[in-house]
Each structure stands twice: as structure tokens, then as C-alpha cells.
Design a protein around this motif. Structure first.
Motif, mmCIF file in Angstrom:
data_model
loop_
_atom_site.group_PDB
_atom_site.id
_atom_site.type_symbol
_atom_site.label_atom_id
_atom_site.label_comp_id
_atom_site.label_asym_id
_atom_site.label_seq_id
_atom_site.Cartn_x
_atom_site.Cartn_y
_atom_site.Cartn_z
ATOM 1 N N ILE A 8 37.127 40.727 39.470
ATOM 2 C CA ILE A 8 37.448 39.354 39.049
ATOM 3 C C ILE A 8 36.622 38.984 37.820
ATOM 4 O O ILE A 8 35.396 39.134 37.820
ATOM 5 C CB ILE A 8 37.200 38.357 40.200
ATOM 6 N N CYS A 13 38.260 32.738 35.800
ATOM 7 C CA CYS A 13 38.584 32.095 37.084
ATOM 8 C C CYS A 13 38.316 30.588 37.024
ATOM 9 O O CYS A 13 37.260 30.151 36.584
ATOM 10 C CB CYS A 13 37.749 32.731 38.205
ATOM 11 N N VAL A 14 39.321 29.798 37.484
ATOM 12 C CA VAL A 14 39.159 28.342 37.500
ATOM 13 C C VAL A 14 39.007 27.812 38.931
ATOM 14 O O VAL A 14 39.079 26.607 39.163
ATOM 15 C CB VAL A 14 40.347 27.639 36.784
ATOM 16 N N GLY A 15 38.860 28.708 39.874
ATOM 17 C CA GLY A 15 38.612 28.307 41.263
ATOM 18 C C GLY A 15 39.789 27.648 41.957
ATOM 19 O O GLY A 15 39.610 26.829 42.860
ATOM 20 N N CYS A 16 40.997 28.020 41.584
ATOM 21 C CA CYS A 16 42.184 27.375 42.178
ATOM 22 C C CYS A 16 42.425 27.799 43.625
ATOM 23 O O CYS A 16 43.209 27.176 44.331
ATOM 24 C CB CYS A 16 43.423 27.672 41.333
ATOM 25 N N LYS A 17 41.804 28.867 44.046
ATOM 26 C CA LYS A 17 41.884 29.363 45.442
ATOM 27 C C LYS A 17 43.217 30.021 45.812
ATOM 28 O O LYS A 17 43.454 30.326 46.980
ATOM 29 C CB LYS A 17 41.591 28.243 46.446
ATOM 30 N N MET A 18 44.099 30.175 44.856
ATOM 31 C CA MET A 18 45.408 30.777 45.195
ATOM 32 C C MET A 18 45.221 32.173 45.782
ATOM 33 O O MET A 18 45.867 32.548 46.747
ATOM 34 C CB MET A 18 46.296 30.864 43.956
ATOM 35 N N CYS A 19 44.347 32.951 45.179
ATOM 36 C CA CYS A 19 44.115 34.325 45.666
ATOM 37 C C CYS A 19 43.461 34.296 47.042
ATOM 38 O O CYS A 19 43.811 35.087 47.924
ATOM 39 C CB CYS A 19 43.282 35.119 44.664
ATOM 40 N N LEU A 30 35.447 31.852 47.800
ATOM 41 C CA LEU A 30 35.070 31.079 46.612
ATOM 42 C C LEU A 30 33.583 30.752 46.693
ATOM 43 O O LEU A 30 33.118 30.209 47.698
ATOM 44 C CB LEU A 30 35.911 29.784 46.602
ATOM 45 N N ALA A 35 36.067 32.902 42.352
ATOM 46 C CA ALA A 35 36.509 33.851 43.378
ATOM 47 C C ALA A 35 35.594 35.068 43.397
ATOM 48 O O ALA A 35 35.165 35.554 42.344
ATOM 49 C CB ALA A 35 37.940 34.274 43.087
ATOM 50 N N CYS A 52 47.358 35.231 40.451
ATOM 51 C CA CYS A 52 46.377 34.479 39.654
ATOM 52 C C CYS A 52 47.000 33.882 38.383
ATOM 53 O O CYS A 52 47.530 34.602 37.546
ATOM 54 C CB CYS A 52 45.206 35.388 39.261
ATOM 55 N N PRO A 53 46.925 32.562 38.228
ATOM 56 C CA PRO A 53 47.538 31.938 37.047
ATOM 57 C C PRO A 53 46.756 32.206 35.762
ATOM 58 O O PRO A 53 47.251 31.942 34.671
ATOM 59 C CB PRO A 53 47.529 30.443 37.396
ATOM 60 N N LYS A 54 45.532 32.708 35.895
ATOM 61 C CA LYS A 54 44.676 32.889 34.717
ATOM 62 C C LYS A 54 44.443 34.364 34.366
ATOM 63 O O LYS A 54 43.576 34.670 33.534
ATOM 64 C CB LYS A 54 43.312 32.209 34.957
ATOM 65 N N ALA A 56 42.879 36.488 35.931
ATOM 66 C CA ALA A 56 41.445 36.755 36.129
ATOM 67 C C ALA A 56 41.189 37.961 37.037
ATOM 68 O O ALA A 56 40.055 38.424 37.134
ATOM 69 C CB ALA A 56 40.775 35.511 36.721
ATOM 70 N N VAL A 57 42.262 38.439 37.713
ATOM 71 C CA VAL A 57 42.062 39.531 38.683
ATOM 72 C C VAL A 57 42.699 40.811 38.172
ATOM 73 O O VAL A 57 43.843 40.809 37.701
ATOM 74 C CB VAL A 57 42.654 39.167 40.068
HETATM 75 S S1 SF4 Z 1 43.740 32.864 41.651
HETATM 76 FE FE1 SF4 Z 1 42.608 33.411 39.827
HETATM 77 S S2 SF4 Z 1 41.845 31.499 39.034
HETATM 78 FE FE2 SF4 Z 1 42.484 31.100 41.135
HETATM 79 S S3 SF4 Z 1 40.606 31.418 42.346
HETATM 80 FE FE3 SF4 Z 1 41.659 33.364 42.310
HETATM 81 S S4 SF4 Z 1 40.784 34.452 40.570
HETATM 82 FE FE4 SF4 Z 1 40.231 32.308 40.340
#
Ligand code: SF4
Ligand SMILES: Cc1cc2nc3c(=O)[nH]c(=O)nc-3n(C[C@H](O)[C@H](O)[C@H](O)COP(=O)(O)O)c2cc1C
Ligand code: SF4
Length: 257
Positions: A8, A13-19, A30, A35, A52-54, A56-57
Motif C-alpha cells: 500500500i 491512501c485517503v483512508g476511505c476504508k473500501m479495501c 486502518l 490502510a 481502491c479509488p486512488k 494506492a494498492v
Molecule cells: S481503498 Fe485505497 S484509499 Fe481507500 S483505504 Fe484502501 S488503500 Fe486507502
């Protein structure tokens, strides 16, 4: 170290928690709004990469990169059902080569098919120079089985096992090998769909598959990878027949309890 790792990029990562919410293994937490992967012994399903929308993974150790979903593919359910309804086993083929790009697309369908525990255990053997030789061996084996009688079905006994009994002079024969019967079968079915979409017809050759399972020599010629078994043999080409209608099936056997 495992072959693949989930990494990651905390700066993205913006901490959206989707993952976190989507991880089947509860392997992502988190911390300080970023993440974190707990361990790298998960199923490596890649949901975290895909969701992940960014971006980041990342999953390391693959030759290819993830492909963005630019457009939502929507299949018409009636069309899909009609493809299933009208597909038929093809045993008469045109004497016409299948272009390499189509063959590659069919193989890609097999490669991309999901596998239990993400095993990715399915291999493909495209018969080329060995095609005639292995068919000949299979014919020999089935000749012996037929003579022995009782071992095979009455239908086989009635059958005339000629030199093209298994491959029907088809231009393409693909042997699917895998550790798991289920995984190999799923890949084979998806390959048939892609073949169908390209105007090809397919025969699932259970007979050749049986011959390969019975004969160490055939398996050796095929080069079946260690630890894997022959799951199915796909015999493919442009159909030399056109079917006018669907065929009846038994009524739906379903219980709601
Ligand atoms: S989905 Fe991406 S942006 Fe959102 S918490 Fe997970 S790593 Fe971070
Ligand atoms: C797993 C499997 C193995 C099969 N093996 C053979 C085979 O070895 N030879 C053959 O002529 N047909 C084979 N078939 C074709 C079936 O006989 C055929 O699917 C069935 O008769 C229904 O016809 P359809 O596929 O045209 O709807 C196989 C089909 C399946 C699903
Ligand atoms: S690859 Fe799958 S199981 Fe592993 S951390 Fe990502 S979502 Fe979870």
C-alpha cells in the motif's frame, strides 16, 4: 518470501476504508487513517487492488498491470441465455485455419477464469505437431477398450473408432490441465464462450480426456505439468453445419426450501 505481496502506497491512501470493508480475509486495517496490510499470506484475490479509488494498492510479482475498467460492459441477459440455448456440440468443421489472435483470445479466457482459493492452477496445451500422433494413440487405446468390452459404455461399443474419432479433423485442439477439476472445467467453459463469440464451434472431448488419463504415454507426449491432471480437451474450429433450432431439455429440476 511469498511470490506476491500486497503493498500500500500510504501517500496515495485517503483512508476511505473500501479495501478494509471488502477484504475477505480481514487482512487490512486502518491505522492513522491509512490502510495497512496485516500479513502477506492471504488469498491474494486482489479485491483491494481492484477497489481502491486512488490506485494506492499494488500486488507485486505479476508480469502484467491491472487494467482500468473504462466502460461498464453490460450483456443482454436474453442474448446470453440464447447463446447458451443454441450452442451445440460441433463435430463437423470447415477446413479453415483459426487466426492466431482468436486462438490467443480463447486462451486468455482460460487464463483469466477465476479459480478456487485463487490457485491459478490451470495450464493449456495446444496440440500442433503432436496432434496426429496423440490422436492415433488414443484410437489405439479405445480400440483395446472396445475389444475388452464392458469397460466402456454400450454406445462406445457401437461406435466406429476411425482415425479422426477424437478430433474430427478440427484445426484447434486444446488440452486443459489443472490440479482442480472444478478450476479446469470453469476455464474450459469460458473458453468455449469466447470461441462461440468468434464464430467457432466446440466439442468437449471427454473421450480424448479419458484416453489421456489412461495413458501415461499420451500424457508424456502432451507434457502435462507435474501435479496436474488432464481435465478437458477442447476441439474447435469453424462449424461446417448450421443448426436451425434448439433442442429440448428436461424440465428444470429445482427445489426452493
Ligand atoms: S481503498 Fe485505497 S484509499 Fe481507500 S483505504 Fe484502501 S488503500 Fe486507502
Ligand atoms: C464433459 C463433456 C464431455 C463430452 N465428451 C464428448 C466426446 O468425447 N465425444 C463426443 O462426440 N461428444 C462429447 N460430448 C458432447 C455431448 O455428447 C453433448 O454435449 C450432448 O450430447 C448434448 O449435445 P449439445 O452439446 O450439442 O447440446 C461431451 C460433452 C461434455 C459436456
Ligand atoms: S488480496 Fe484479497 S485477501 Fe489479500 S488483502 Fe487484498 S482483499 Fe484482502
Amino acid at each position: 518470501m511469498t511470490k506476491h505481496q500486497i503493498v500500500i502506497d500510504k501517500s496515495k491512501c485517503v483512508g476511505c476504508k473500501m479495501c478494509v470493508n471488502d477484504c475477505v480475509a480481514h487482512n487490512i486495517v486502518l491505522k492513522n487513517n491509512k490502510a495497512n496490510i496485516i500479513a502477506n499470506d492471504c488469498v491474494m484475490c486482489g479485491h483491494c487492488v481492484a477497489i481502491c479509488p486512488k490506485e494506492a494498492v499494488v500486488m507485486t510479482g505479476y508480469e502484467e498491470n491491472p487494467i482500468s475498467r473504462e466502460r461498464v460492459v453490460s450483456l443482454n441477459p436474453d442474448d446470453v441465455l440464447n447463446v447458451i440455448r443454441h450452442r451445440r456440440t460441433i463435430r463437423q468443421f470447415q477446413n479453415k485455419k483459426v487466426p492466431a489472435e482468436i486462438l490467443n483470445q480463447i486462451l486468455e479466457a482460460g487464463r483469466l477464469t477465476h479459480t478456487a482459493k485463487n490457485m491459478q492452477d490451470v495450464s493449456f496445451i495446444v496440440l500442433d505437431k503432436k496432434k496426429h500422433a496423440v490422436e492415433k494413440q488414443a484410437v489405439k487405446i479405445f480400440g483395446i477398450l472396445q475389444k475388452a468390452g464392458g469397460v466402456v459404455s454400450p454406445m462406445i461399443k457401437r461406435n466406429k473408432i476411425g482415425e479422426h474419432f477424437f478430433f474430427f479433423k478440427a484445426p484447434v485442439v486444446i488440452v486443459v490441465a489443472a490440479k482442480s477439476v472444478m478450476n479446469g472445467s470453469l476455464a474450459a467453459q469460458n473458453m468455449e464462450f469466447v470461441a462461440e463469440a468468434n464464430g467457432l464451434g466446440t466439442l468437449f472431448s471427454g473421450y480424448f480426456t479419458l484416453a489421456a488419463r489412461l495413458s501415461r504415454n499420451i500424457r508424456k507426449q502432451l507434457g502435462v505439468p507435474k501435479g496436474k491432471k488432464v481435465i478437458m480437451t477442447l476441439v474447435m474450429g469453424y462449424p461446417n453445419v448450421k443448426y436451425q433450432r434448439s433442442v429440448q431439455r428436461e424440465k428444470l429440476k429445482v427445489d426452493y426450501r
